[in-house]
Design a protein around this motif. Sequence first.
Motif, PDB file in Angstrom:
ATOM      1  N   ASP A 249       0.820  -1.218   0.000  1.00  0.00           N
ATOM      2  CA  ASP A 249       0.000   0.000   0.000  1.00  0.00           C
ATOM      3  C   ASP A 249       0.854   1.268   0.000  1.00  0.00           C
ATOM      4  O   ASP A 249       0.370   2.343   0.335  1.00  0.00           O
ATOM      5  CB  ASP A 249      -0.994  -0.018   1.171  1.00  0.00           C
ATOM      6  N   SER A 250       2.136   1.131  -0.392  1.00  0.00           N
ATOM      7  CA  SER A 250       3.020   2.304  -0.293  1.00  0.00           C
ATOM      8  C   SER A 250       2.568   3.452  -1.183  1.00  0.00           C
ATOM      9  O   SER A 250       2.606   4.611  -0.764  1.00  0.00           O
ATOM     10  CB  SER A 250       4.467   1.901  -0.610  1.00  0.00           C
TER      11      SER A 250
ATOM     12  N   MET B  83     -11.513   4.866  -1.271  1.00  0.00           N
ATOM     13  CA  MET B  83     -11.669   4.491  -2.684  1.00  0.00           C
ATOM     14  C   MET B  83     -10.419   4.861  -3.484  1.00  0.00           C
ATOM     15  O   MET B  83      -9.924   4.078  -4.290  1.00  0.00           O
ATOM     16  CB  MET B  83     -12.887   5.206  -3.301  1.00  0.00           C
ATOM     17  N   ARG B  84      -9.944   6.074  -3.276  1.00  0.00           N
ATOM     18  CA  ARG B  84      -8.754   6.512  -4.014  1.00  0.00           C
ATOM     19  C   ARG B  84      -7.550   5.660  -3.627  1.00  0.00           C
ATOM     20  O   ARG B  84      -6.753   5.277  -4.477  1.00  0.00           O
ATOM     21  CB  ARG B  84      -8.474   8.001  -3.752  1.00  0.00           C
ATOM     22  N   GLY B  85      -7.437   5.363  -2.367  1.00  0.00           N
ATOM     23  CA  GLY B  85      -6.346   4.521  -1.910  1.00  0.00           C
ATOM     24  C   GLY B  85      -6.426   3.126  -2.517  1.00  0.00           C
ATOM     25  O   GLY B  85      -5.428   2.561  -2.973  1.00  0.00           O
ATOM     26  N   ALA B  86      -7.643   2.582  -2.545  1.00  0.00           N
ATOM     27  CA  ALA B  86      -7.832   1.216  -3.063  1.00  0.00           C
ATOM     28  C   ALA B  86      -7.297   1.092  -4.484  1.00  0.00           C
ATOM     29  O   ALA B  86      -6.735   0.054  -4.871  1.00  0.00           O
ATOM     30  CB  ALA B  86      -9.306   0.837  -3.012  1.00  0.00           C
ATOM     31  N   ALA B  87      -7.481   2.147  -5.256  1.00  0.00           N
ATOM     32  CA  ALA B  87      -7.039   2.103  -6.656  1.00  0.00           C
ATOM     33  C   ALA B  87      -5.519   2.043  -6.767  1.00  0.00           C
ATOM     34  O   ALA B  87      -4.985   1.649  -7.814  1.00  0.00           O
ATOM     35  CB  ALA B  87      -7.580   3.327  -7.399  1.00  0.00           C
ATOM     36  N   LEU B  88      -4.835   2.431  -5.688  1.00  0.00           N
ATOM     37  CA  LEU B  88      -3.366   2.484  -5.742  1.00  0.00           C
ATOM     38  C   LEU B  88      -2.689   1.334  -4.991  1.00  0.00           C
ATOM     39  O   LEU B  88      -1.473   1.184  -5.037  1.00  0.00           O
ATOM     40  CB  LEU B  88      -2.876   3.825  -5.155  1.00  0.00           C
TER      41      LEU B  88
ATOM     42  N   PHE C 175      -5.607   8.438   3.848  1.00  0.00           N
ATOM     43  CA  PHE C 175      -5.479   6.981   3.719  1.00  0.00           C
ATOM     44  C   PHE C 175      -4.779   6.434   4.959  1.00  0.00           C
ATOM     45  O   PHE C 175      -3.814   7.004   5.442  1.00  0.00           O
ATOM     46  CB  PHE C 175      -4.680   6.630   2.456  1.00  0.00           C
ATOM     47  N   VAL C 176      -5.267   5.319   5.492  1.00  0.00           N
ATOM     48  CA  VAL C 176      -4.658   4.731   6.693  1.00  0.00           C
ATOM     49  C   VAL C 176      -3.793   3.540   6.308  1.00  0.00           C
ATOM     50  O   VAL C 176      -2.585   3.554   6.465  1.00  0.00           O
ATOM     51  CB  VAL C 176      -5.736   4.330   7.726  1.00  0.00           C
ATOM     52  N   LYS C 177      -4.395   2.497   5.803  1.00  0.00           N
ATOM     53  CA  LYS C 177      -3.624   1.339   5.373  1.00  0.00           C
ATOM     54  C   LYS C 177      -4.517   0.337   4.644  1.00  0.00           C
ATOM     55  O   LYS C 177      -5.749   0.414   4.709  1.00  0.00           O
ATOM     56  CB  LYS C 177      -2.929   0.667   6.555  1.00  0.00           C
TER      57      LYS C 177
ATOM     58  N   SER D 124      -9.095  -1.497   1.896  1.00  0.00           N
ATOM     59  CA  SER D 124      -8.419  -0.203   1.969  1.00  0.00           C
ATOM     60  C   SER D 124      -9.158   0.647   2.993  1.00  0.00           C
ATOM     61  O   SER D 124     -10.366   0.841   2.893  1.00  0.00           O
ATOM     62  CB  SER D 124      -8.478   0.459   0.578  1.00  0.00           C
ATOM     63  N   VAL D 125      -8.416   1.117   4.000  1.00  0.00           N
ATOM     64  CA  VAL D 125      -9.058   1.855   5.098  1.00  0.00           C
ATOM     65  C   VAL D 125      -8.532   3.290   5.124  1.00  0.00           C
ATOM     66  O   VAL D 125      -7.332   3.530   4.950  1.00  0.00           O
ATOM     67  CB  VAL D 125      -8.783   1.164   6.457  1.00  0.00           C
TER      68      VAL D 125
END
Lengths: 159, 749
Positions: free
Chosen positions: B245-246, B282-287, B254-256, B273-274
């Motif tokens: 998740d870097s 959602m944005r974090g999940a995509a990455l 974004f948490v982790k 993705s939390v």
Amino acid sequence: MITINVNGHQQTLDVPPDMPLLWVLRDVLDLTGTKFGCGSNLCGACTVHKDGKAVRSCQVSIGDAAGANITTIEGLGAAGEHPVQAAWIKEQVPACGYCQSGQIMNAAAFLAANPDPEDEEIVRAMEGNLCRCSQYVRIQKAIKTAAETMKTGGAATNG
Amino acid sequence: MGNQFEAPALGRRGFIASVLATGAVGFGWGVMPGAGRPALAASNASFSPVNLIEIGADGIVTVNVTKSEMGQHVGTAFAQIVCEELEAPWGAMRIKHVDSDPQWGLMVTGGSWSINWTFDALSRAGAAGRTSLIAAAAKTWGVAADTLSASEGKVSGGGKSISFSELVASGAVSGAWTADDLKKLTLKKPASYKIIGKSVQALDIPLKVNGTAKYGIDFKLAGMLYGKIILPPTRNGATAKSVDDSAAKAIPGFVKALSLKDPSGSFTGLVVSVAETYWAAMRGAALVKVDWDAGPNAKVDDAALAAEAKRLQADPSEGATWVREGDAGAALAKAGKVITAEYTTGLNLHAPMEPTNATAEFKDGVWHLHGGNQFQTMSVPLVAKALEVDPSKVVLHQYWLGGGFGRRLLGDYFIPAALATKALGRPVKVVYSRTDDMRLDCARSPSWQKLSGAVADGKVAALTHDVACGWPTNNVAPALLGDDLDKKNKVDVFAINGADVWYTFPNHHVRLLDNKLAEATVPPGYLRSVAPGFTVWALESFVDELAHAANVDPVAFRLAHLDGAGKNDVGAQRLAAVLRQAVARSGYSSKKLPEGTAFGVAISQGQERAAATFTACVAEVTVNKKTGKFGINKLTVVYDVGTAISPDGVISQMESATLWGLSLALYETTTIRDGAIVAANFDGYTPTRMSQVPPMDMSYIATGVFPTGTGEPATTVVAPAIGNAIAMASGARVRALPITPAHVKAAMA
């Protein structure tokens, strides 16, 4: 900082400008009457009014809504007294009810622009609003009831 | 079917409750809510004769609704039933949808069972309340109770009158009602009903037009985090080898990304993705980069599932026997001409408008799960298993359901929130995106049905019906599998109901085959109308094929087999009555139709014989024989509901169930590719929209016998009625759902 007017209240928000209006309304302003359904402009559950026009709030970024007047279901007629809401009760439209905020907001904007619609115009205007409980017969009937009320003096205040 | 005026034997309800109560899932849930439970201590604030109702000192009557509210207005019907016997004013009635608790007994909302299963208990709760109130007034005034009566929230007699609220406030009302006491109460006859049979305004509707109705997705806790599932490459069997998740850390809030182990086995690979907001999640999940092992189903597609179904059907040693009348095999072997046909339905999704979601919170040693649910009795132990805690430490908090349709009978969607909360020590709300909701659905299994039949002297001589599909009960509640006729094999009644018809067939054999590959690939669930959603499609289409072979009009053919002989007594006659009414209202016998236009009919028992809602549909359809394009001119649907609690409520459910049936018949399906569900949103999975609604005529028969359910029956009959009309209009017999113009054109060639 982004400033918008929601249901008559000026709001100054510290949120990323690309955040969809939907999530600002629901998660930041706690206006949960506006519903998340598809996130892709396919179901209409998140419909609100932006400067009087029906928009899908999942498709409008808060940056693009800056300076606009937004009306949500909570601001249409808080006591459910808007003619469209009253018609929705009279015709007993909602089943599960989840899509109905979007249906009502879409219908209210439509009737404001077209106060005396033909059946086909109603269908065309509402085609983008999915109702999984399929209360379509009642939605159509309620829009006609609301149009009738508005014609005979029950004026709609449409944000 | 026994005495139609009295509560049905416990039947399915008794079976489910007894299995779930006797240790199969290790949780003490009883059969009946209310009955035999100790009443709350009498006080001058409120009186509760049984736990289903509470009468306040302010005169307000609260009905504890143990069923989930997902569009049926079931709470309003509950309130009407209680109000009728209690003699309270309608305006005093309130409804409260209760959280999970063993005191409520079996908590399940499905099968169109709700009213049929609770009418008796609710009526008796109301009658108990009235009896206690009258007894209190009698004692206060020093007169005999039988000189007094109750009406509109008052007890009156001998020129005196006192309100329920005054009686409760005085502290004079008491009475602990046992199950035996309740049984002794005499209930009203339909002729004296005042509120049952009235189209009251549904109590949940005002909240649903002003945005204040709170659904599970609207629940919020201070300090909670938001989670977004990262979809695995296959529906079931994938595992996450590593999670990076870097890149997502660059997203503000974004948490982790959590890679979670699910001890319940509902999720083989679960990555969430939390973040501080759902948008950031959602944005974090995509990455987030996940290295997935796609698992054993990575190559499975529809063709593989169909091949397995055919293999099962070809093997006479496979399967469970569900119906055996006479000797169908021998009769077919002797028949001059045997007609054989194969019917299919595709993968169908629930896709409720409120995407599946849940919020979890751990407080004072108890797990609180927030989100609408249809089967608390199973969902509580499932979540407990995932959390590795005792079920007594899990409470499901109920909300309005933004659609159920059977999706929320399986409580798997609580697990991502529960496990994320456990991992982080902070409440987490996990909201499925629409794509997550569709691709992680406990979809209805495709079905493959093979029917063979023969006719003689204008009637069915023999019929065999093989049904192959993934069994939903294997996935949702294996303890609820029943035994087949031979007590040799397990049978999922929720994969075969509807094939046991009220027609009298001298030789009839029904076999259910378990497509394990379908279950492994897309663990199936119950979808609105459950098994009859596909068994009736095949059976009622094939009955028309047999009618044509016998050269008998399809309505006359059906009526000839609805003779009410033996086990079909009463039901067959009620089924014939709805068919006759649908025929009459549709103009089937009288209306002259142009070339290319025809009527088609279909009938069913709704869900199951023990709680049958007799249903008929006549479809009038016009087919363009050149292109295969067709239009639905009208759908005429008739129910026999026994007793209608709210006439407008019945019609609303009929409209909804009919259009769900239309949607399954013409518009909804998706496929399985590389072990995954293909549909990702409402562009790839396309339920009925307003422009597709045909003219409809809904009516029902209510003779005052015991009430039956309304939410699903119509769903079962629309597809076969349309298919039969198309065949009648054009000669094209379509045997796969959904029916498309291309299918019709191909069937004409």
